[in-house]
Design a protein around this motif. Structure first.
Motif, short mmCIF file in Angstrom:
data_model
loop_
_atom_site.label_atom_id
_atom_site.label_comp_id
_atom_site.label_asym_id
_atom_site.label_seq_id
_atom_site.Cartn_x
_atom_site.Cartn_y
_atom_site.Cartn_z
N PRO A 72 -2.70 11.88 -2.26
CA PRO A 72 -1.33 12.38 -2.13
C PRO A 72 -1.02 13.40 -3.22
N ALA A 129 -6.65 7.31 -0.28
CA ALA A 129 -5.53 6.45 -0.64
C ALA A 129 -5.60 5.14 0.14
N SER A 181 0.82 -1.21 0.00
CA SER A 181 0.00 0.00 0.00
C SER A 181 0.85 1.26 0.00
N ILE A 214 1.54 6.96 -6.70
CA ILE A 214 0.51 7.95 -7.03
C ILE A 214 1.08 9.36 -6.97
N ARG A 215 1.96 9.61 -6.01
CA ARG A 215 2.52 10.96 -5.85
C ARG A 215 3.34 11.39 -7.07
N VAL A 244 -9.96 7.86 -6.27
CA VAL A 244 -8.94 8.02 -5.23
C VAL A 244 -9.13 9.33 -4.51
N ASN A 263 2.52 1.79 -3.44
CA ASN A 263 1.58 2.28 -4.45
C ASN A 263 1.18 3.73 -4.19
N ASN A 264 1.02 4.09 -2.91
CA ASN A 264 0.72 5.49 -2.60
C ASN A 264 1.86 6.41 -3.03
N GLU A 266 -1.95 2.34 4.90
CA GLU A 266 -0.60 1.78 4.90
C GLU A 266 -0.30 0.90 6.11
N TRP A 301 -9.10 -1.62 0.70
CA TRP A 301 -9.27 -0.47 -0.20
C TRP A 301 -10.55 -0.61 -1.03
#
Length: 318
Positions: free
Chosen positions: A312, A191, A79, A86-87, A186, A82-83, A194, A205
């Motif tokens: 994010p 998000a 998690s 995304i950033r 999202v 992947n977050n 974590e 999720w």
């Protein structure tokens, strides 16, 4: 821009996000398969989760389509990794893909199609078959969660694909090996949490995104191949720890009232007792310690009930 083509801005940008952890060769094999993709506009974000060797040079040498490598100084888990991806992603859609998969040419086109027909769709997932047994299904959607036992099953798992699961439609959960998520889902759903680190994070999720009013959609015409073994993977203390801890964590975060009380009774009196008995019988002391630590974690940590979290901040990528 993918494949060096100039594409109209009206074509959505898809950000393919994958995580590497000490598997640079496997990751490069997946990246090699992305050359087959027909979709004209995508970027690839490879998040390295603090591997022993930085894979950046090896990946760059492959000259794969529009790839950016993001190296994390620490292992953030599934998690968190992947977050982080995304950033660094600029896409209208995020396609989270395991590094041990192989894509098919029209995969992105097929996964994108349902979003155009229903604004309530937040996640689309393809049919998944085993790479080493290419006619055997791993995923064709998920059955709903049993709120009393905390169990669910992948539809079609282990079946030979004869077209019996070729009907697309809403499903209970996404599969973490391959899921396309709209940026809007999202932004509104939040998000990934974590705290899971390994296992159950995509199920959590999925619940979170659905609570925000979105559907999860199984797109039967989309297909990938997953290199995960068709048999149950070898158990180890780390796997025992996270499976035990996170099954209870998932239920505490997503179920309440009588079903949760029933599950806790069932889990402690049956599932955990059975597991402990088998580990003791086999003299697997390290597994018993993992089981104990997984339960103690819940006494030491306050559980955060799901809530909307901000997307994010996207980092501009040149």
């Amino acid at each position: 821009m993918a494949k060096g083509e100039r594409v109209a801005d009206s074509v959505p940008l898809i950000s393919l996000i994958t995580i590497n952890y000490n598997q640079a060769i496997v990751t490069c094999e997946m990246l090699e398969s992305t050359r087959r993709l027909k979709y004209p506009r995508f970027e690839i974000i490879v998040v390295d989760n603090a591997s022993v060797e930085d894979p950046t040079e090896r990946i760059n040498q492959g000259n794969y389509p529009n790839v950016k490598v993001v190296v994390s100084p620490e292992n953030l888990g599934f998690s968190g990794g992947n977050n982080l991806g995304i950033r660094h992603a600029k896409g209208d859609y995020f396609f989270f893909l395991n590094n041990d998969t192989e894509v098919t040419p029209d995969l992105l086109d097929q996964l994108l199609a349902p979003f155009k027909t229903n604004s309530k769709i937040g996640i689309t997932c393809p049919k998944i078959r085993f790479y080493d047994h290419p006619t055997i299904i791993q995923y064709a959607g998920y059955y709903p969660l049993n709120r009393y036992t905390g169990r669910t099953w992948s539809i079609g798992l282990g079946e030979t694909d004869r077209g019996q699961h070729d009907q697309s439609g809403p499903t209970a959960f996404a599969h973490g090996a391959a899921m396309m998520v709209s940026r809007r889902a999202v932004e509104e759903g939040g998000a990934m949490d974590e705290s899971f680190f390994l296992y159950y994070e995509e199920l959590d999720w999925s619940m979170q995104i659905q609570r925000a009013g979105f559907q999860i959609y199984y797109q039967a015409s989309a297909l990938i191949y997953h290199k995960e073994s068709i048999s149950v993977g070898k158990t180890n203390p780390l796997k025992v720890y996270y499976h035990t801890r996170n099954r209870l964590l998932f239920m505490r975060r997503n179920v309440s009232g009588f079903p949760l009380y029933f599950f806790i009774l069932y889990y402690f009196c049956f599932a955990l007792t059975k597991a402990a008995f088998l580990y003791a019988l086999k003299r697997q002391k390290e597994y018993l310690i993992a089981l104990k630590n997984a339960i103690l974690w819940h006494f030491r940590n306050k559980i955060r009930r799901p809530k909307k979290e901000a997307l994010p901040q996207v980092v501009a990528v040149s």
